[in-house]
Design a protein around this motif. Structure first.
Motif, PDB file in Angstrom:
ATOM      1  N   ALA A  92      39.577  80.566  58.644  1.00 44.35           N
ATOM      2  CA  ALA A  92      40.575  81.571  58.251  1.00 44.35           C
ATOM      3  C   ALA A  92      41.713  80.919  57.476  1.00 44.35           C
ATOM      4  O   ALA A  92      42.163  81.449  56.446  1.00 44.35           O
ATOM      5  N   ASP A  93      42.197  79.778  57.951  1.00 44.16           N
ATOM      6  CA  ASP A  93      43.273  79.073  57.245  1.00 44.16           C
ATOM      7  C   ASP A  93      42.874  78.748  55.808  1.00 44.16           C
ATOM      8  O   ASP A  93      43.668  78.905  54.876  1.00 44.16           O
ATOM      9  N   ALA A  94      41.621  78.305  55.643  1.00 49.94           N
ATOM     10  CA  ALA A  94      41.173  77.886  54.316  1.00 49.94           C
ATOM     11  C   ALA A  94      40.847  79.078  53.422  1.00 49.94           C
ATOM     12  O   ALA A  94      41.381  79.204  52.308  1.00 49.94           O
ATOM     13  N   LEU A  95      40.004  79.961  53.900  1.00 44.74           N
ATOM     14  CA  LEU A  95      39.502  81.043  53.054  1.00 44.74           C
ATOM     15  C   LEU A  95      40.573  82.075  52.726  1.00 44.74           C
ATOM     16  O   LEU A  95      40.500  82.730  51.682  1.00 44.74           O
ATOM     17  N   LEU A  96      41.553  82.238  53.593  1.00 45.70           N
ATOM     18  CA  LEU A  96      42.623  83.205  53.345  1.00 45.70           C
ATOM     19  C   LEU A  96      43.834  82.578  52.660  1.00 45.70           C
ATOM     20  O   LEU A  96      44.865  83.234  52.507  1.00 45.70           O
ATOM     21  N   SER A  97      43.695  81.321  52.250  1.00 47.64           N
ATOM     22  CA  SER A  97      44.791  80.661  51.547  1.00 47.64           C
ATOM     23  C   SER A  97      44.769  80.963  50.057  1.00 47.64           C
ATOM     24  O   SER A  97      45.773  80.768  49.361  1.00 47.64           O
ATOM     25  N   TYR A  98      43.599  81.417  49.559  1.00 40.66           N
ATOM     26  CA  TYR A  98      43.435  81.744  48.136  1.00 40.66           C
ATOM     27  C   TYR A  98      43.774  80.545  47.241  1.00 40.66           C
ATOM     28  O   TYR A  98      44.339  80.699  46.168  1.00 40.66           O
TER      29      TYR A  98
ATOM     30  N   SER B 171      42.310  76.643  45.567  1.00 41.79           N
ATOM     31  CA  SER B 171      41.108  76.130  44.918  1.00 41.79           C
ATOM     32  C   SER B 171      40.100  75.660  45.964  1.00 41.79           C
ATOM     33  O   SER B 171      40.453  75.460  47.138  1.00 41.79           O
ATOM     34  N   ARG B 172      38.848  75.476  45.541  1.00 42.29           N
ATOM     35  CA  ARG B 172      37.809  75.020  46.455  1.00 42.29           C
ATOM     36  C   ARG B 172      38.208  73.700  47.107  1.00 42.29           C
ATOM     37  O   ARG B 172      38.069  73.535  48.319  1.00 42.29           O
ATOM     38  N   GLU B 173      38.687  72.776  46.320  1.00 42.92           N
ATOM     39  CA  GLU B 173      39.053  71.461  46.858  1.00 42.92           C
ATOM     40  C   GLU B 173      40.172  71.568  47.881  1.00 42.92           C
ATOM     41  O   GLU B 173      40.147  70.895  48.923  1.00 42.92           O
ATOM     42  N   LYS B 174      41.163  72.412  47.610  1.00 40.11           N
ATOM     43  CA  LYS B 174      42.273  72.585  48.532  1.00 40.11           C
ATOM     44  C   LYS B 174      41.821  73.260  49.823  1.00 40.11           C
ATOM     45  O   LYS B 174      42.268  72.890  50.916  1.00 40.11           O
ATOM     46  N   MET B 175      40.905  74.232  49.713  1.00 41.25           N
ATOM     47  CA  MET B 175      40.397  74.903  50.915  1.00 41.25           C
ATOM     48  C   MET B 175      39.635  73.923  51.800  1.00 41.25           C
ATOM     49  O   MET B 175      39.786  73.931  53.028  1.00 41.25           O
TER      50      MET B 175
END
Length: 268
Positions: A89-95, A97-101
């Protein structure tokens, strides 16, 4: 300890807090061999959770009984999949880049979106458990048994069907190369366990739950699991470039809730 029993014990040690007092070397080969037994681990977790929920419901109203049931459920899994749910949730809902997620998912800290996602998931789950306990011990037995079976079955399917987001890294990399034979065996095991549970429930509670609803529930279980799980995994994979160990846990948690909801809709 026989070589055949090692994958079974590895599945229980990896996915649950069930005391298995044996030291195992969790090599990638052993982890891959253990995946076909994930539905069995789900069935045992479901039985323990149902027993705890039924005992709680005899002494308490449905809501506090459901809270106790959920506490037992989380304890049985050690919060393993909830951790994946929060990180995803933290990653996918951060909107981002792929690398940042992917970087966010590797961070051990939990962010605001992860906390919110966890709270909302647990609230929804406890409300569904309370509804099932109000329907009676045997309807609750059916739902609490099969939801953990099929959610864990899909984790194996996801490992086989989608690429790794981090090539050769992380937990997902240790499951890379899962064979089609293992998935077929896992599917047979999931069908056998859920069919046995539903048959037992229908045999002992024929007047409590109409058989047509049981048949419909049994037919929809794998279809809903596959459909919702596939859609969710595709969305995750499109954003991350594949799946990770955290997303496997998130898929498990999400599918458990979906299958409990399906039970409430059909069995009531």
């Amino acid at each position: 300890m026989s070589d055949k029993s090692r994958p079974i014990l590895a599945a229980f040690q990896f996915l649950s807090r069930i005391p298995i007092k044996i030291e195992l070397d969790f090599t990638p080969a052993l982890l891959r061999r253990s995946v076909k037994y994930y539905p069995l681990v789900g069935a045992v977790i479901g039985l323990v959770v149902w027993a705890g929920g039924t005992l709680s419901a005899w002494a308490l109203p449905s809501l506090p009984a459901a809270v106790i049931t959920l506490i037992l459920w989380v304890w049985m899994t050690g919060g393993l999949h909830l951790d994946g749910w929060m990180d995803s949730a933290d990653a996918l809902l951060s909107y981002r880049s792929r690398e940042k997620m992917l970087e966010i998912m590797k961070d051990s800290r939990v962010g605001a979106m992860g906390v919110l996602a966890c709270v909302l998931l647990l609230l929804f789950k406890v409300s569904l458990i309370a509804s099932l306990l109000e329907l009676g011990a045997l309807p609750a037995f059916m739902a609490l048994l099969v939801a953990p079976i099929w959610s864990r079955w899909f984790m194996g399917w996801a490992m086989r069907s989608w690429p790794m987001a981090r090539e050769g890294e992380g937990l997902a990399g240790r499951f890379h190369g899962l064979s089609l034979r293992d998935i077929i065996l896992s599917t047979i095991l999931a069908i056998t366990l859920s069919a046995s549970g539903l048959f037992l429930a229908s045999f002992t509670a024929w007047n409590e739950v109409p058989w047509k609803r049981l048949v419909l529930y049994f037919v929809l279980l794998p279809l809903v699991t596959y459909g919702v799980g596939t859609l969710s995994a595709r969305v995750m994979s499109s954003k991350l470039g594949g799946l990770t160990g955290d997303t496997y846990g998130a898929l498990n948690e999400g599918l458990e809730v979906v299958l409990l909801l399906l039970a409430v809709l059909i069995i009531r």
